[in-house]
Design a protein around this motif. Structure first.
Motif, PDB file in Angstrom:
ATOM      1  N   SER A  42       0.834  -1.195   0.000  1.00 57.91           N
ATOM      2  CA  SER A  42       0.000   0.000   0.000  1.00 57.91           C
ATOM      3  C   SER A  42       0.872   1.248   0.000  1.00 57.91           C
ATOM      4  CB  SER A  42      -0.898  -0.016   1.229  1.00 57.91           C
ATOM      5  OG  SER A  42      -1.751   1.091   1.189  1.00 57.91           O
ATOM      6  N   GLY A  43       0.482   2.230  -0.792  1.00 62.06           N
ATOM      7  CA  GLY A  43       1.209   3.493  -0.832  1.00 62.06           C
ATOM      8  C   GLY A  43       2.462   3.472  -1.697  1.00 62.06           C
ATOM      9  N   CYS A  44       2.646   2.398  -2.488  1.00 69.93           N
ATOM     10  CA  CYS A  44       3.880   2.292  -3.272  1.00 69.93           C
ATOM     11  C   CYS A  44       3.799   3.033  -4.604  1.00 69.93           C
ATOM     12  CB  CYS A  44       4.254   0.828  -3.513  1.00 69.93           C
ATOM     13  SG  CYS A  44       3.224   0.003  -4.739  1.00 69.93           S
ATOM     14  N   GLY A  45       2.655   3.607  -4.905  1.00 67.77           N
ATOM     15  CA  GLY A  45       2.565   4.419  -6.123  1.00 67.77           C
ATOM     16  C   GLY A  45       1.790   3.794  -7.266  1.00 67.77           C
ATOM     17  N   LYS A  46       0.986   2.770  -6.986  1.00 69.76           N
ATOM     18  CA  LYS A  46       0.234   2.097  -8.058  1.00 69.76           C
ATOM     19  C   LYS A  46      -0.809   3.037  -8.691  1.00 69.76           C
ATOM     20  CE  LYS A  46      -1.138  -1.096  -5.178  1.00 69.76           C
ATOM     21  NZ  LYS A  46      -0.448  -0.611  -3.969  1.00 69.76           N
ATOM     22  N   SER A  47      -1.587   3.709  -7.854  1.00 72.79           N
ATOM     23  CA  SER A  47      -2.596   4.631  -8.398  1.00 72.79           C
ATOM     24  C   SER A  47      -1.904   5.780  -9.129  1.00 72.79           C
ATOM     25  CB  SER A  47      -3.467   5.192  -7.271  1.00 72.79           C
ATOM     26  OG  SER A  47      -4.165   4.146  -6.638  1.00 72.79           O
ATOM     27  N   THR A  48      -0.789   6.225  -8.573  1.00 76.70           N
ATOM     28  CA  THR A  48      -0.010   7.302  -9.219  1.00 76.70           C
ATOM     29  C   THR A  48       0.416   6.870 -10.618  1.00 76.70           C
ATOM     30  OG1 THR A  48       0.782   7.991  -7.046  1.00 76.70           O
ATOM     31  CG2 THR A  48       2.059   8.739  -8.955  1.00 76.70           C
ATOM     32  N   HIS A 193      -5.109  -5.696  -5.147  1.00 72.86           N
ATOM     33  CA  HIS A 193      -4.469  -6.151  -3.913  1.00 72.86           C
ATOM     34  C   HIS A 193      -4.609  -7.657  -3.747  1.00 72.86           C
ATOM     35  CE1 HIS A 193      -4.394  -1.984  -2.044  1.00 72.86           C
ATOM     36  NE2 HIS A 193      -3.162  -2.440  -2.007  1.00 72.86           N
ATOM     37  N   ARG A 211       7.273   2.475  -1.590  1.00 73.76           N
ATOM     38  CA  ARG A 211       7.487   3.831  -2.074  1.00 73.76           C
ATOM     39  C   ARG A 211       8.919   4.311  -1.829  1.00 73.76           C
ATOM     40  NH1 ARG A 211       7.323   8.776  -0.182  1.00 73.76           N
ATOM     41  NH2 ARG A 211       7.061   8.167   1.977  1.00 73.76           N
TER      42      ARG A 211
HETATM   43  N1  LIG Z   1      -2.573  13.938  -4.180  1.00 73.23           N
HETATM   44  C1  LIG Z   1      -1.541  13.581  -3.405  1.00 73.23           C
HETATM   45  N2  LIG Z   1      -0.834  14.511  -2.713  1.00 73.23           N
HETATM   46  C2  LIG Z   1       0.216  14.161  -1.956  1.00 73.23           C
HETATM   47  N3  LIG Z   1       0.662  12.898  -1.805  1.00 73.23           N
HETATM   48  C3  LIG Z   1       0.005  11.927  -2.459  1.00 73.23           C
HETATM   49  C4  LIG Z   1      -1.130  12.210  -3.290  1.00 73.23           C
HETATM   50  N4  LIG Z   1      -1.574  11.043  -3.805  1.00 73.23           N
HETATM   51  C5  LIG Z   1      -0.767  10.081  -3.319  1.00 73.23           C
HETATM   52  N5  LIG Z   1       0.183  10.607  -2.512  1.00 73.23           N
HETATM   53  C6  LIG Z   1       1.267   9.865  -1.847  1.00 73.23           C
HETATM   54  O1  LIG Z   1       2.000   9.153  -2.829  1.00 73.23           O
HETATM   55  C7  LIG Z   1       2.275   7.834  -2.397  1.00 73.23           C
HETATM   56  C8  LIG Z   1       1.747   6.852  -3.425  1.00 73.23           C
HETATM   57  O2  LIG Z   1       0.332   6.939  -3.448  1.00 73.23           O
HETATM   58  P1  LIG Z   1      -0.579   6.001  -4.365  1.00 73.23           P
HETATM   59  O3  LIG Z   1      -1.974   6.416  -4.135  1.00 73.23           O
HETATM   60  O4  LIG Z   1      -0.067   6.053  -5.752  1.00 73.23           O
HETATM   61  O5  LIG Z   1      -0.261   4.574  -3.739  1.00 73.23           O
HETATM   62  P2  LIG Z   1      -0.957   3.159  -4.014  1.00 73.23           P
HETATM   63  O6  LIG Z   1       0.129   2.194  -4.320  1.00 73.23           O
HETATM   64  O7  LIG Z   1      -2.045   3.321  -4.999  1.00 73.23           O
HETATM   65  O8  LIG Z   1      -1.543   2.811  -2.581  1.00 73.23           O
HETATM   66  P3  LIG Z   1      -2.829   1.897  -2.198  1.00 73.23           P
HETATM   67  O9  LIG Z   1      -2.393   0.488  -2.438  1.00 73.23           O
HETATM   68  O10 LIG Z   1      -3.026   2.151  -0.749  1.00 73.23           O
HETATM   69  O11 LIG Z   1      -3.969   2.340  -3.056  1.00 73.23           O
HETATM   70  C9  LIG Z   1       1.641   7.671  -1.020  1.00 73.23           C
HETATM   71  O12 LIG Z   1       2.648   7.764  -0.068  1.00 73.23           O
HETATM   72  C10 LIG Z   1       0.686   8.827  -0.902  1.00 73.23           C
HETATM   73  O13 LIG Z   1       0.671   9.327   0.395  1.00 73.23           O
END
Ligand SMILES: Nc1ncnc2c1ncn2[C@@H]1O[C@H](COP(=O)(O)OP(=O)(O)OP(=O)(O)O)[C@@H](O)[C@H]1O
Ligand SMILES: [Mg+2]
Length: 262
Positions: A42-48, A193, A211
């Motif tokens: 979680s939080g590794c940047g997948k949605s990003t 997940h 991350r």
């Molecule tokens: N709009 C934003 N502003 C600031 N930080 C952000 C923003 N969106 C995401 N982050 C940070 O960037 C990092 C990656 O976020 P992301 O949402 O891409 O993770 P993820 O892999 O999709 O997580 P999850 O599995 O929980 O959905 C996280 O540490 C998050 O806190």
């Protein structure tokens, strides 16, 4: 053509007082028509990563190419399905399904024809005039898919699209996603997940590091899509291998992965 190339991509969010690097040195090639799954802590940047692929987030370094073209803004045939489905509650099912076409300037009569076809295909035709609030979770998810199909997407990006559903509906929609891919052969990037879901729907499964995210390893999964794959030893072996790889990335300190590990 919708092959995807991610080259040395870095994305950093500017926060109050500190910057958060979400992706760094991320590189990945997805073939035209290839379905891949992405899994990671979680939080590794997948949605990003998905937002960058959709042209909704600028790269701080590196680049994203789709069909050989650098992506700086949303692209006509890329569809992004978010976890909350992105449905507008005050618009009817048919109108929601037409949204992608509408923002792309497609005329009303073409929209009606294309949307009717997509709703029919996903078993929602009789709910065309209903509102999202009148649909079950699985039906809402099918509506989000109908919208992507109406767009004739050649690149389908999905961010944990099935995670809010109960196990039976989820399996049903996994089968539907597989069937749609087998029919259309679009390029597909699924963030999930669930280890089992990744192995069911990804020809390759990409494991990301914590991350700032990058590719930690890639598991080949050539049996994906075969009849009865879920029940095979090969399927189970891939799941075990992924569980090990994820453990090595420290993924299981995170409760959100627990559902995929049982
Ligand atoms: N709009 C934003 N502003 C600031 N930080 C952000 C923003 N969106 C995401 N982050 C940070 O960037 C990092 C990656 O976020 P992301 O949402 O891409 O993770 P993820 O892999 O999709 O997580 P999850 O599995 O929980 O959905 C996280 O540490 C998050 O806190
Ligand atoms: Mg996410």
């Amino acid at each position: 053509m919708a092959a995807v190339s991610v080259r040395d991509l870095a994305v950093t969010y500017a926060g109050v007082g500190r910057d958060v690097p979400a992706l760094s040195g991320m590189s990945l090639e997805v073939g035209d028509g290839e379905p891949i799954a992405i899994i990671g802590p979680s939080g590794c940047g997948k949605s990003t990563l998905l937002l960058a692929l959709a042209g909704l987030l600028p790269a701080d370094a590196g680049e994203v190419l789709v069909g050989g073209e650098a992506i700086a803004r949303p692209r006509r045939r890329t569809a992004l399905i978010l976890q909350d489905f992105g449905l507008l509650p005050w618009k009817s099912v048919a109108h929601n399904a037409a949204l992608g076409l509408e923002v792309r300037g497609v005329d009303a009569s073409t929209r009606r024809t294309v949307v009717a076809e997509a709703l029919e295909r996903l078993g929602l035709a009789e709910f065309a005039e209903a509102y999202p609030g009148e649909l079950s979770g699985g039906m809402r998810q099918r509506l989000a898919l109908a919208r992507a199909l109406a767009l004739d997407a050649d690149l389908l990006l999905m961010d944990e699209p099935l995670s809010a559903l109960d196990a039976l509906t989820r399996e049903d929609l996994q089968n539907l996603l597989l069937g749609i891919w087998q029919q259309r052969r679009h390029t597909s990037v699924l963030v999930t997940h669930s280890i089992e879901e990744a192995v069911f729907l990804g020809r390759r499964v990409v494991v990301m590091s914590p991350r700032p995210g990058r590719v930690a390893s890639i598991v080949d999964n050539p049996g994906m899509g075969e009849e009865g794959y879920r029940e095979t030893a090969a399927f189970l072996e891939r799941c075990v291998e992924l569980r090990r790889l994820l453990a090595a990335e420290g993924a299981f300190r995170d409760a959100t992965l627990a559902g995929g590990v049982r």
